[in-house]
Design an enzyme around this catalytic site. Structure first.
Site, short mmCIF file in Angstrom:
data_model
loop_
_atom_site.label_atom_id
_atom_site.label_comp_id
_atom_site.label_asym_id
_atom_site.label_seq_id
_atom_site.Cartn_x
_atom_site.Cartn_y
_atom_site.Cartn_z
N ARG A 126 0.83 -1.14 -0.01
CA ARG A 126 -0.11 -0.10 0.06
C ARG A 126 0.81 1.43 -0.14
NH1 ARG A 126 -3.15 -3.68 -1.48
NH2 ARG A 126 -4.06 -4.94 0.04
N ARG B 115 2.79 -14.58 -1.09
CA ARG B 115 2.68 -13.79 0.00
C ARG B 115 3.13 -14.38 1.35
NH1 ARG B 115 -3.57 -12.37 0.39
NH2 ARG B 115 -2.94 -11.02 2.21
N LYS C 94 -0.70 -13.16 10.29
CA LYS C 94 -2.35 -13.35 9.46
C LYS C 94 -2.02 -14.52 8.76
CE LYS C 94 -1.54 -10.32 5.75
NZ LYS C 94 -1.86 -9.10 5.32
N HIS D 193 -12.02 -13.57 0.14
CA HIS D 193 -12.65 -12.51 -0.37
C HIS D 193 -14.09 -12.80 -1.02
CE1 HIS D 193 -8.74 -10.80 0.00
NE2 HIS D 193 -9.19 -9.46 0.26
N ASP E 17 -9.68 -10.28 9.84
CA ASP E 17 -9.81 -9.66 8.47
C ASP E 17 -11.06 -8.82 8.05
OD1 ASP E 17 -8.69 -9.41 6.06
OD2 ASP E 17 -8.48 -11.62 5.55
#
Length: 496
Positions: A80, A142, A172, A185, A257
């Site tokens: 980000r 990731r 996480k 998601h 989350d």
């Protein structure tokens, strides 16, 4: 006896970590900070450059000095803080490929220092998932890798490094999102491992994170029948209380989350998932990736208050959650005052790590293909991106390779657009085929196979998980960050 409505509203606001739209805090966020809001989370939409982020966080801190400012910054494909140009660090999978915990700690500390100078106090990282399923659509690079022991030692190193830089780490997605083919998601993943397998694999990195002093743990929206046959981990008291708190001994902040993710929101509702998560033992509710307005935050706050009044959510549980938010806030304030707030110095540790992660292999004998000495023709195959990575972050090797070999041309193809012979326009120039997770995409494999058949000297550069090795020369970066692309271009031209 239930507390007055105003007190309950402040407690409910304290456990929320909403996102917002804009590069300056909107009036509602500033107003809510004065009314008890415990934290916010920043996304790519809030980021322009370090000076702007520092000004943004200073505005927040003027309203509440101990506000928790979180960010989802993995320093890899998920970035980000550098979403506009790609991460200057290589990401977890590359660090796992190098397997030097001291390097991992140095990269994480470098990131922590940068975030701390910008006024960010909590990072939703590291990803502690063991990527044991190579077909995983949302974890992949990731993760530090597929070996639980490797992931555990690098998770611990990352936690130590980030927190030494002055920012709270958040492991996480508990109890482990690696062994799934479903992206939470979009739907609820089901982890079918038995308890022995969970202990040996999924839970090992989280035990290491707790032992390393991690300040926060993020829940995964995962159904794990061996732990709870009915409820996703985020909503399960057995998993959050019985396993994470009692068995693993974690005493820090449990944050969910994003509760708007369909894995829980489609089944329990946006507000219903938040209330159930708090009742199960979560302390903070992350929102705002997709729902980022005052109306969304108010819906959750009001639902939490109503749940306390109705008895669905014990007031003592909400007060305990708000207390843990306050304890993390106090840790971040202490970290900010202990560490130097000076300007971050220039460092190349990210590029050094990316270079060390590059692996070159040859699959058939023949004349030497590398180093490339003439302008190349680069074909980049673009798979669909998952929501975690986002659509805004650039990737590829065409730009850095063009800097080293002026005159290099780059084209990019998505699935519907691939021509019959994607390498034909190269002519006699070196052909470089750039892929991400080649093993996961049939259309990409077919296109690469056609191109390699026509040009046996083609170089294949894998920026994802190198599960499938093909081409006369195969180069794996173990990630698609800006640093990884630069390291690949250097390796191709012999200039590393």
């Amino acid at each position: 006896m239930t507390a007055p409505a105003g007190d309950l509203s402040a407690l409910a606001a304290a456990v929320l970590q909403p996102g917002f739209v804009g590069t300056t805090p909107p009036p509602w966020v500033c107003r809510w900070l004065g009314e008890g809001l415990g934290g916010v989370v920043l996304f790519a939409r809030n980021i322009v450059d370090p000076a702007q982020v520092a000004a943004l966080t200073a505005t927040l801190r003027a309203e509440r000095p101990d506000v928790i400012v979180a960010i989802d910054e993995e320093a890899g494909d998920v970035t980000r803080i550098e979403s506009g140009r790609g991460s200057s660090r290589p990401g977890n999978f590359a660090l796992g490929a190098v397997d030097d915990p001291a390097l991992t700690e140095a990269v994480a500390r470098d990131l922590g220092t940068e975030l701390a100078v910008a006024g960010i106090t909590l990072d939703y990282a590291p990803d502690a998932d063991v990527n044991s399923n190579p077909d995983n659509p949302v974890i992949g690079v990731r993760s530090f890798g597929a070996d639980p022991a490797l992931v555990a030692r690098h998770t611990a190193a990352w936690v130590r490094g980030l927190q030494a830089g002055g920012v709270a780490a958040c492991a996480k997605h508990f109890p482990g999102h690696g062994d799934t083919r479903v992206d939470s998601h979009h739907d609820l993943p089901r982890i079918t491992a038995d308890r022995d397998r969970l202990d040996a694999c999924e839970l090992a990195p989280f035990r290491a994170a707790v032992a390393a002093g991690v300040q926060a743990v993020m829940t995964g929206h995962l159904l794990v029948p061996a732990l709870d046959p009915e409820l996703p981990a985020t909503l399960s008291q057995r998993i959050l209380g019985g396993l994470l708190r009692d068995e693993l001994g974690f005493s820090g902040l449990i944050v969910t989350d994003a509760v708007e993710m369909r894995a829980v929101a489609d089944r329990y509702g946006f507000a219903g998932a938040a209330v159930r998560a708090l009742a199960a033992g979560a302390d903070a509710i992350c929102i705002g990736g997709e729902r980022a307005g005052e109306r969304d935050a108010r819906e959750l706050r009001d639902a939490i208050v109503a749940a306390v009044v109705s008895g669905e959510l014990p007031e003592e549980r909400l007060a305990e959650a708000a207390k843990r938010v306050g304890q993390l806030a106090a840790w971040t304030v202490a970290a900010r005052t202990t560490l130097s707030n000076g300007t971050r110095g220039a460092t190349d540790v990210g590029l050094v790590a990316a270079r060390r992660a590059v692996r070159v292999s040859t699959t058939r004998p023949g004349p030497a293909v590398l180093p490339l000495t003439r302008p190349a023709y680069v074909v980049e195959f673009e798979p669909p991106r998952n929501i975690a990575i986002g659509a805004e972050t650039p990737w590829g090797i065409g730009e850095p390779l063009g800097e080293l070999l002026p005159g290099t041309d780059t084209v990019r193809y998505a699935e519907p657009d691939v021509p019959a012979d994607p390498g034909a326009p190269a002519g006699g120039r070196p052909l470089v085929l750039v892929v991400r997770d080649l093993h996961r995409h049939d259309w990409m494999r077919d296109a690469v196979r056609r191109a390699v058949a026509a040009r046996p000297d083609a170089v294949v550069v894998e920026l994802g998980v190198p599960e499938l090795v093909t081409g006369a020369v195969h180069l794996a970066t173990h990630g698609a960050t800006r640093a990884s692309g630069r390291a690949a271009a250097e390796a191709l031209t012999g200039r590393a």
